[in-house]
Scaffold this motif. Sequence first.
Motif, PDB file in Angstrom:
ATOM      1  N   UNK A  55       0.587  -1.192   0.086  1.00 34.74           N
ATOM      2  CA  UNK A  55       0.384  -0.212   0.305  1.00 34.74           C
ATOM      3  C   UNK A  55       0.653   1.147  -0.522  1.00 34.74           C
ATOM      4  N   UNK A  56       0.767   2.255  -1.534  1.00 38.66           N
ATOM      5  CA  UNK A  56       1.966   2.793  -1.005  1.00 38.66           C
ATOM      6  C   UNK A  56       1.335   4.146  -1.607  1.00 38.66           C
ATOM      7  N   UNK A  57       1.706   5.131  -1.225  1.00 38.91           N
ATOM      8  CA  UNK A  57       1.498   7.144  -1.299  1.00 38.91           C
ATOM      9  C   UNK A  57       1.823   7.020  -2.207  1.00 38.91           C
ATOM     10  N   UNK A  58       1.441   8.058  -3.351  1.00 39.42           N
ATOM     11  CA  UNK A  58       1.563   8.740  -3.907  1.00 39.42           C
ATOM     12  C   UNK A  58       2.480   9.687  -4.093  1.00 39.42           C
ATOM     13  N   UNK A  59       2.538  10.634  -2.929  1.00 33.19           N
ATOM     14  CA  UNK A  59       3.064  11.975  -2.925  1.00 33.19           C
ATOM     15  C   UNK A  59       3.888  11.360  -1.343  1.00 33.19           C
ATOM     16  N   UNK A  60       5.761  11.183  -2.085  1.00 33.85           N
ATOM     17  CA  UNK A  60       6.419  10.187  -0.659  1.00 33.85           C
ATOM     18  C   UNK A  60       7.643  11.263  -0.624  1.00 33.85           C
ATOM     19  N   UNK A  61       7.376  12.369  -0.413  1.00 38.18           N
ATOM     20  CA  UNK A  61       8.643  14.031  -0.855  1.00 38.18           C
ATOM     21  C   UNK A  61       7.820  14.826   0.754  1.00 38.18           C
ATOM     22  N   UNK A  62       7.401  14.688   1.100  1.00 29.73           N
ATOM     23  CA  UNK A  62       7.308  15.648   2.986  1.00 29.73           C
ATOM     24  C   UNK A  62       7.215  15.821   3.380  1.00 29.73           C
ATOM     25  N   UNK A  63       8.555  14.941   3.510  1.00 29.05           N
ATOM     26  CA  UNK A  63       9.403  15.383   4.795  1.00 29.05           C
ATOM     27  C   UNK A  63      10.851  15.638   3.832  1.00 29.05           C
ATOM     28  N   UNK A  64      11.042  14.549   3.178  1.00 22.66           N
ATOM     29  CA  UNK A  64      12.266  14.615   2.062  1.00 22.66           C
ATOM     30  C   UNK A  64      12.273  15.091   0.572  1.00 22.66           C
ATOM     31  N   UNK A  65      12.143  16.743   0.012  1.00 20.48           N
ATOM     32  CA  UNK A  65      12.090  16.573  -0.818  1.00 20.48           C
ATOM     33  C   UNK A  65      12.465  16.231  -1.677  1.00 20.48           C
ATOM     34  N   UNK A  66      13.724  15.247  -2.535  1.00 21.70           N
ATOM     35  CA  UNK A  66      14.279  14.640  -3.399  1.00 21.70           C
ATOM     36  C   UNK A  66      14.181  13.457  -3.114  1.00 21.70           C
ATOM     37  N   UNK A  67      13.405  13.142  -2.483  1.00 15.58           N
ATOM     38  CA  UNK A  67      12.591  11.544  -1.428  1.00 15.58           C
ATOM     39  C   UNK A  67      11.609  11.223  -3.553  1.00 15.58           C
ATOM     40  N   UNK A  68      12.056   9.743  -3.418  1.00 21.43           N
ATOM     41  CA  UNK A  68      11.048   9.627  -5.097  1.00 21.43           C
ATOM     42  C   UNK A  68       9.613   9.207  -4.535  1.00 21.43           C
ATOM     43  N   UNK A  69       8.627  10.160  -5.635  1.00 16.75           N
ATOM     44  CA  UNK A  69       7.297   9.311  -5.557  1.00 16.75           C
ATOM     45  C   UNK A  69       7.066   8.051  -5.646  1.00 16.75           C
ATOM     46  N   UNK A  70       5.683   7.814  -5.524  1.00 17.49           N
ATOM     47  CA  UNK A  70       5.091   6.872  -5.155  1.00 17.49           C
ATOM     48  C   UNK A  70       4.423   6.196  -6.759  1.00 17.49           C
ATOM     49  N   UNK A  71       4.976   7.133  -8.085  1.00 16.20           N
ATOM     50  CA  UNK A  71       4.991   6.973  -9.004  1.00 16.20           C
ATOM     51  C   UNK A  71       6.167   5.874  -9.682  1.00 16.20           C
ATOM     52  N   UNK A  72       7.157   6.815  -9.218  1.00 14.39           N
ATOM     53  CA  UNK A  72       8.521   6.063  -9.471  1.00 14.39           C
ATOM     54  C   UNK A  72       8.191   4.872  -8.398  1.00 14.39           C
ATOM     55  N   UNK A  73       8.223   5.152  -7.577  1.00 12.74           N
ATOM     56  CA  UNK A  73       8.219   3.057  -6.176  1.00 12.74           C
ATOM     57  C   UNK A  73       7.832   2.933  -7.337  1.00 12.74           C
ATOM     58  N   UNK A  74       6.158   2.718  -7.523  1.00 15.15           N
ATOM     59  CA  UNK A  74       5.886   1.930  -8.262  1.00 15.15           C
ATOM     60  C   UNK A  74       6.069   1.001  -9.271  1.00 15.15           C
ATOM     61  N   UNK A  75       6.465   1.797 -10.105  1.00 17.73           N
ATOM     62  CA  UNK A  75       6.795   1.166 -11.666  1.00 17.73           C
ATOM     63  C   UNK A  75       8.209   0.250 -10.972  1.00 17.73           C
ATOM     64  N   UNK A  76       9.001   0.619 -10.344  1.00 22.11           N
ATOM     65  CA  UNK A  76      10.460  -0.226  -9.568  1.00 22.11           C
ATOM     66  C   UNK A  76      10.069  -1.070  -9.254  1.00 22.11           C
ATOM     67  N   UNK A  77       8.883  -1.253  -8.379  1.00 20.67           N
ATOM     68  CA  UNK A  77       7.962  -2.031  -8.017  1.00 20.67           C
ATOM     69  C   UNK A  77       8.341  -3.651  -8.603  1.00 20.67           C
ATOM     70  N   UNK A  78       7.461  -2.701  -9.527  1.00 25.99           N
ATOM     71  CA  UNK A  78       6.814  -3.624 -10.776  1.00 25.99           C
ATOM     72  C   UNK A  78       8.032  -3.889 -11.633  1.00 25.99           C
ATOM     73  N   UNK A  79       9.219  -3.516 -11.766  1.00 28.69           N
ATOM     74  CA  UNK A  79      10.276  -4.712 -12.841  1.00 28.69           C
ATOM     75  C   UNK A  79      11.164  -5.145 -11.732  1.00 28.69           C
ATOM     76  N   UNK A  80      10.643  -5.080 -10.293  1.00 30.27           N
ATOM     77  CA  UNK A  80      11.407  -6.166  -9.507  1.00 30.27           C
ATOM     78  C   UNK A  80      10.730  -7.328  -9.844  1.00 30.27           C
ATOM     79  N   UNK A  81       9.527  -7.633  -9.436  1.00 34.37           N
ATOM     80  CA  UNK A  81       8.190  -8.079 -10.002  1.00 34.37           C
ATOM     81  C   UNK A  81       6.711  -8.127 -10.614  1.00 34.37           C
TER      82      UNK A  81
END
Length: 145
Positions: A55-81
């Motif tokens: 379960x993944x939040x869409x915006x993940x840069x509330x604390x660290x502005x340079x953090x990757x967002x949920x969409x980028x994380x989603x893409x990497x999860x899907x490329x992993x498995x």
Amino acid sequence: MQTEKKIKLFLVDDDALFLKSLEIEFLDPADFDIHTFATGELCLENLKENPDIVILDFHLNGINKSAINGLETLDKIKSFNESIIVIMLSSQDKIDVAIKCMHHKATDYVVKSETAFFRLKQIVTNVLHSQKIEKTLHWYVNKMG
């Protein structure tokens, strides 16, 4: 007596209070092995643990502005498995955001609202139920065929 394996659930949100509330919500029933992460990067570092559902939040840069967002994380999860179930979560109630998530292979999209926890539990239950039916059907076809 054989016990069923617990479902490995990753919860990813940079809002610490919301993340803790989400974790508490999924502690009952105790069917889940829950792992929480405040960033997409931490989630990705732990993918080797093979979560069943994220379960993944869409915006993940509330604390660290340079953090990757949920969409980028989603893409990497899907490329992993590709088979990891990813449910996107966002405070944005915009259809174009939901569609974008679905185009990136999210299983579903839930808006953070007073019904979000109920909807998430409902989606997770439906996904697990449908996977169980698929496994049973697969077993039956192999046994009969």
